[in-house]
Design a protein around this motif. Structure first.
Motif, short mmCIF file in Angstrom:
data_model
loop_
_atom_site.label_atom_id
_atom_site.label_comp_id
_atom_site.label_asym_id
_atom_site.label_seq_id
_atom_site.Cartn_x
_atom_site.Cartn_y
_atom_site.Cartn_z
N HIS A 16 0.84 -1.20 0.00
CA HIS A 16 0.00 0.00 0.00
C HIS A 16 0.87 1.24 0.00
O HIS A 16 1.84 1.33 0.77
CB HIS A 16 -0.89 0.03 1.24
CG HIS A 16 -1.66 -1.23 1.45
ND1 HIS A 16 -2.79 -1.54 0.74
CD2 HIS A 16 -1.44 -2.29 2.29
CE1 HIS A 16 -3.25 -2.73 1.14
NE2 HIS A 16 -2.44 -3.19 2.07
N LEU A 17 0.51 2.20 -0.83
CA LEU A 17 1.18 3.50 -0.86
C LEU A 17 0.23 4.54 -0.29
O LEU A 17 -0.91 4.67 -0.74
CB LEU A 17 1.56 3.90 -2.29
CG LEU A 17 2.05 5.34 -2.46
CD1 LEU A 17 3.38 5.55 -1.73
CD2 LEU A 17 2.18 5.68 -3.95
N VAL A 18 0.70 5.27 0.72
CA VAL A 18 -0.01 6.43 1.23
C VAL A 18 0.80 7.64 0.76
O VAL A 18 1.92 7.86 1.22
CB VAL A 18 -0.13 6.41 2.76
CG1 VAL A 18 -0.81 7.69 3.26
CG2 VAL A 18 -0.87 5.17 3.23
N ALA A 19 0.26 8.34 -0.22
CA ALA A 19 0.94 9.51 -0.79
C ALA A 19 0.29 10.77 -0.22
O ALA A 19 -0.90 10.98 -0.41
CB ALA A 19 0.86 9.49 -2.31
N SER A 46 2.71 6.74 -9.85
CA SER A 46 2.89 5.92 -11.04
C SER A 46 3.98 4.86 -10.82
O SER A 46 3.78 3.68 -11.13
CB SER A 46 3.24 6.80 -12.24
OG SER A 46 3.50 6.00 -13.37
N VAL A 47 5.11 5.27 -10.30
CA VAL A 47 6.21 4.32 -10.06
C VAL A 47 5.77 3.24 -9.08
O VAL A 47 5.98 2.04 -9.31
CB VAL A 47 7.47 5.05 -9.57
CG1 VAL A 47 8.50 4.06 -9.02
CG2 VAL A 47 8.08 5.88 -10.69
N PHE A 48 5.17 3.65 -7.97
CA PHE A 48 4.78 2.67 -6.94
C PHE A 48 3.67 1.74 -7.43
O PHE A 48 3.71 0.54 -7.17
CB PHE A 48 4.38 3.37 -5.65
CG PHE A 48 5.52 3.64 -4.72
CD1 PHE A 48 5.84 2.76 -3.71
CD2 PHE A 48 6.30 4.78 -4.86
CE1 PHE A 48 6.91 2.99 -2.85
CE2 PHE A 48 7.36 5.03 -4.01
CZ PHE A 48 7.67 4.14 -3.01
N THR A 49 2.66 2.29 -8.12
CA THR A 49 1.53 1.45 -8.51
C THR A 49 1.81 0.65 -9.77
O THR A 49 1.53 -0.54 -9.83
CB THR A 49 0.25 2.28 -8.67
OG1 THR A 49 0.46 3.29 -9.66
CG2 THR A 49 -0.17 2.90 -7.35
N ARG A 50 2.35 1.29 -10.78
CA ARG A 50 2.59 0.61 -12.05
C ARG A 50 3.82 -0.31 -11.99
O ARG A 50 3.77 -1.45 -12.42
CB ARG A 50 2.76 1.64 -13.17
CG ARG A 50 2.88 1.01 -14.56
CD ARG A 50 3.28 2.02 -15.62
NE ARG A 50 4.64 2.47 -15.31
CZ ARG A 50 5.04 3.74 -15.35
NH1 ARG A 50 4.21 4.68 -15.65
NH2 ARG A 50 6.29 4.05 -15.06
#
Length: 166
Positions: A16-19, A46-50
């Motif tokens: 999970h990314l919390v931005a 984009s980097v974290f999800t893709r």
């Protein structure tokens, strides 16, 4: 894949990314607005999800949240029944950062003012405190603010004490 008891598991690890991004400040002059935060967050997300397989959590924190919104949303999300001990959480914060006269690092939210940091901003170490007594043990914190070195030091002190108490 991840390792569990010496064997390799093919079960995907929840990532999970919390931005957190604060571009607009209602109580700071126009020259202190952070133009470009939205584009920076788009690139990081984009980097974290893709590329890295993370899912974006708490998307409203990408749009200039207040310090209280950051604290409450993150705390409630971490304590959700959906979190597990396998979760990997990356937190990326881009905002103004400030140091108090005592050297404490603060993240400024939408309604923060540098003349009242304790009352309007979020001490970076409080993010570590939010993780106390909650499930996800795997956390990456990236702080992109002024004086971020002090903030990470504050975070590490709290996280280190928590790790030693396990």
């Amino acid at each position: 894949m991840h390792c569990s008891g010496g064997t390799i598991s093919t079960v995907p690890v929840p990532r999970h990314l919390v931005a957190i991004g604060v571009e607009r400040y209602t109580r700071l002059p126009s020259e202190f607005q952070l133009h470009g935060v939205r584009r920076e967050l788009e690139d990081v997300i984009s980097v974290f999800t893709r590329d890295l397989g993370y899912s974006l959590a708490l998307p409203r924190l990408t749009d200039s949240p207040s310090a209280d919104e950051i604290r409450l949303d993150l705390s409630e999300w971490l304590r959700s029944f959906e979190r597990s001990s396998d979760d990997v959480v990356a937190i990326y914060c881009t905002a103004h950062g400030a140091l108090s006269t005592s050297g404490r690092h603060y993240l400024l939210g939408r309604e923060s003012t540098d003349s009242n940091l304790p009352g309007t901003a979020l001490p970076t170490e409080d993010i570590a405190r939010i993780f106390e007594d909650c499930v996800p043990p795997h956390v990456l914190l990236i702080v992109d603010t002024c004086y971020s070195g002090a903030g990470v030091t504050d975070w590490a002190a709290i996280a280190g004490r928590a790790a030693h108490s396990l």
